[in-house]
Design an enzyme around this catalytic site. Structure first.
Site, PDB file in Angstrom:
ATOM      1  CD1 TRP A  88       0.559  10.889  -3.273  1.00 53.80           C
ATOM      2  CD2 TRP A  88      -0.771   9.138  -4.123  1.00 53.80           C
ATOM      3  NE1 TRP A  88       0.123  10.122  -2.477  1.00 53.80           N
ATOM      4  CE2 TRP A  88      -0.563   9.133  -2.977  1.00 53.80           C
ATOM      5  CE3 TRP A  88      -1.733   8.276  -4.914  1.00 53.80           C
ATOM      6  CZ2 TRP A  88      -1.398   7.826  -2.174  1.00 53.80           C
ATOM      7  CZ3 TRP A  88      -2.357   7.156  -4.104  1.00 53.80           C
ATOM      8  CH2 TRP A  88      -1.906   7.037  -2.826  1.00 53.80           C
TER       9      TRP A  88
ATOM     10  CG  ASP B 231      -3.843  14.199  -7.035  1.00 55.06           C
ATOM     11  OD1 ASP B 231      -4.722  14.523  -5.971  1.00 55.06           O
ATOM     12  OD2 ASP B 231      -3.346  13.144  -6.938  1.00 55.06           O
TER      13      ASP B 231
ATOM     14  CE  LYS C 234      -3.912  11.803   1.702  1.00 55.97           C
ATOM     15  NZ  LYS C 234      -3.811  11.759   0.336  1.00 55.97           N
TER      16      LYS C 234
HETATM   17  C1  LIG Z   1      -3.724  10.617  -0.505  1.00 53.09           C
HETATM   18  C2  LIG Z   1      -3.703  10.951  -1.969  1.00 53.09           C
HETATM   19  C3  LIG Z   1      -3.934  10.492  -3.137  1.00 53.09           C
HETATM   20  C4  LIG Z   1      -4.906   8.905  -2.921  1.00 53.09           C
HETATM   21  O1  LIG Z   1      -5.963   9.500  -2.209  1.00 53.09           O
HETATM   22  P1  LIG Z   1      -7.476   8.402  -2.122  1.00 53.09           P
HETATM   23  O2  LIG Z   1      -8.516   9.555  -1.559  1.00 53.09           O
HETATM   24  O3  LIG Z   1      -6.823   7.619  -0.829  1.00 53.09           O
HETATM   25  O4  LIG Z   1      -7.693   7.519  -3.303  1.00 53.09           O
HETATM   26  C5  LIG Z   1      -3.738  10.680  -4.388  1.00 53.09           C
HETATM   27  N1  LIG Z   1      -2.930  11.868  -4.662  1.00 53.09           N
HETATM   28  C6  LIG Z   1      -2.450  12.565  -3.559  1.00 53.09           C
HETATM   29  C7  LIG Z   1      -1.659  13.635  -4.094  1.00 53.09           C
HETATM   30  C8  LIG Z   1      -2.561  12.317  -2.304  1.00 53.09           C
HETATM   31  O5  LIG Z   1      -2.096  12.639  -1.567  1.00 53.09           O
END
Ligand SMILES: *Cc1c(COP(=O)(O)O)cnc(C)c1O
Length: 361
Positions: A101, A171, A195
């Site tokens: 990511w 993030d 998540k």
């Molecule tokens: C799942 C995830 C993403 C992507 O998320 P979306 O909401 O589907 O764009 C980005 N960063 C991390 C750390 C993730 O676990």
């Protein structure tokens, strides 16, 4: 048979929350309407919005110097919006590459015209089984330092934040409100809700208000990509995801009953320790991550061969332990044990894996 959902995302939600949603789905707050039908301009929604924002800030221990945006487009859209909005003074952003990511975030930042995205540390050489050593001093001047606090696919997490004077951006999609950090150390945090917070379709951005009025903030951004324009309209520049915000509100209320972030993080430690201790003592299963940097949320593990991995997944599925297949980039298995996964779910999974191992030696 009780089903346990170990999916990485969209992921398990607290059972009591789902039951409440079911109970009040046809009549939200005595309005005679479903939450799915109400207007985002109604008092019902504006009250809900204000309440959700207040609860979130309270749970994160954040004061008036922070704002919260409730957006769409996922964490992935933030890969673009962050540099677009805040890489605006030096036009350079520093990224720590800790896995899949992070790489995606770096790629997207590099596409923003006029922005240079530099990788200042990486753990690629180790196969991302650890968090990179971060530089104490960045040798260049950057608008921000971007980290991925929890690496959903590789199963690593920051236990300590980088010591830096550069504004810190994270993030936090996969350990948002699941692991305790000093949230005031961040200038901006973003997280896709699916998540650990709500169904897919909602993205949380928590940011210092100062960023919204920064003199270098670009004046001509497309409104839907402009934090300042979105904040000025309480995230309702267009129709916001009302249902997702409602569910986030219920999950935050549930989190309060679990002792807030500190309380749930303690339980998450216990859940993770149970699983890691088993994996470390097992002769069949192995977790490759450096112990001090293991994720509390996503636990990848492997057997010595793919055929056995597939057999475990098949037997687990039949026993009600679902979505244990590892991400295609790393293979093997992965148990995502977010806030809403009960301790018993992990306990039963460990017992299942133990039995599997006993029968296959
Ligand atoms: C799942 C995830 C993403 C992507 O998320 P979306 O909401 O589907 O764009 C980005 N960063 C991390 C750390 C993730 O676990």
């Amino acid at each position: 048979m009780t089903i346990y959902n170990f999916a990485a995302g969209p992921a398990v939600l607290p059972k009591p929350v789902l039951e409440q949603v079911q109970k009040e789905l046809l009549d939200y707050d005595h309005s005679g309407m479903s939450i799915l039908e109400i207007s985002h301009r109604s008092q019902l929604f504006t009250d809900l919005y204000a309440d959700t924002k207040a609860r979130l800030k309270q749970l994160m221990n954040l004061g008036d110097d922070y704002d919260v945006l409730f957006l769409q487009g996922g964490a992935t859209l933030q890969f673009t919006m962050v540099p677009l909005n805040i890489a605006t003074k030096h036009h350079r952003a520093a990224y720590i590459d800790s896995g899949h990511w992070s790489v995606r975030a770096i790629e997207e930042a590099g596409k923003v015209p006029g922005v240079q995205a530099d990788i200042v540390a990486t753990s690629k050489a180790s196969g991302y089984t650890e968090i990179p050593q971060f530089p104490d001093v960045l040798k260049d001047t950057y608008d921000y330092l971007h980290i991925t606090t929890n690496n959903t696919i590789e199963g690593t997490a920051y236990q300590q934040l980088p010591q830096t004077t550069t504004p810190l951006v994270a993030d936090m999609s996969s350990n948002f409100l699941g692991q305790q950090y000093d949230f005031t150390k961040f200038d901006l945090i973003y997280a896709g809700a699916q998540k650990n917070l709500a169904p897919a379709g909602l993205t949380i951005v928590v940011l210092k208000k100062q960023l919204l009025t920064d003199p270098n903030h670009p004046k001509n951004l497309p409104a839907m990509l402009d934090y300042t324009a979105l904040a000025n309209k309480d995230s309702a520049l267009n129709t916001p995801p009302v249902f997702q915000i409602y569910m986030a509100n219920l999950v935050l209320q549930w989190l309060e009953t679990q002792g807030g972030v500190a309380g749930i993080a303690q339980l998450n430690q216990k859940k993770a320790a149970l699983l890691y201790n088993f994996l470390d003592s097992s002769k069949l299963f192995n977790n490759p991550v450096k112990p001090a940097q293991r994720s509390l949320m996503n636990v990848p593990f492997l057997t010595p061969d793919k055929a056995t991995d597939a057999k475990v997944i098949q037997a687990a599925t039949a026993a009600g332990f679902l979505n244990l297949k590892g991400h295609r980039s790393v293979g093997g298995l992965r148990a995502s044990i977010y806030n809403a996964m009960p301790f018993t779910g992990v306990e039963k999974l460990v017992n299942f894996l133990m039995d599997f191992e006993a029968q296959h030696q």
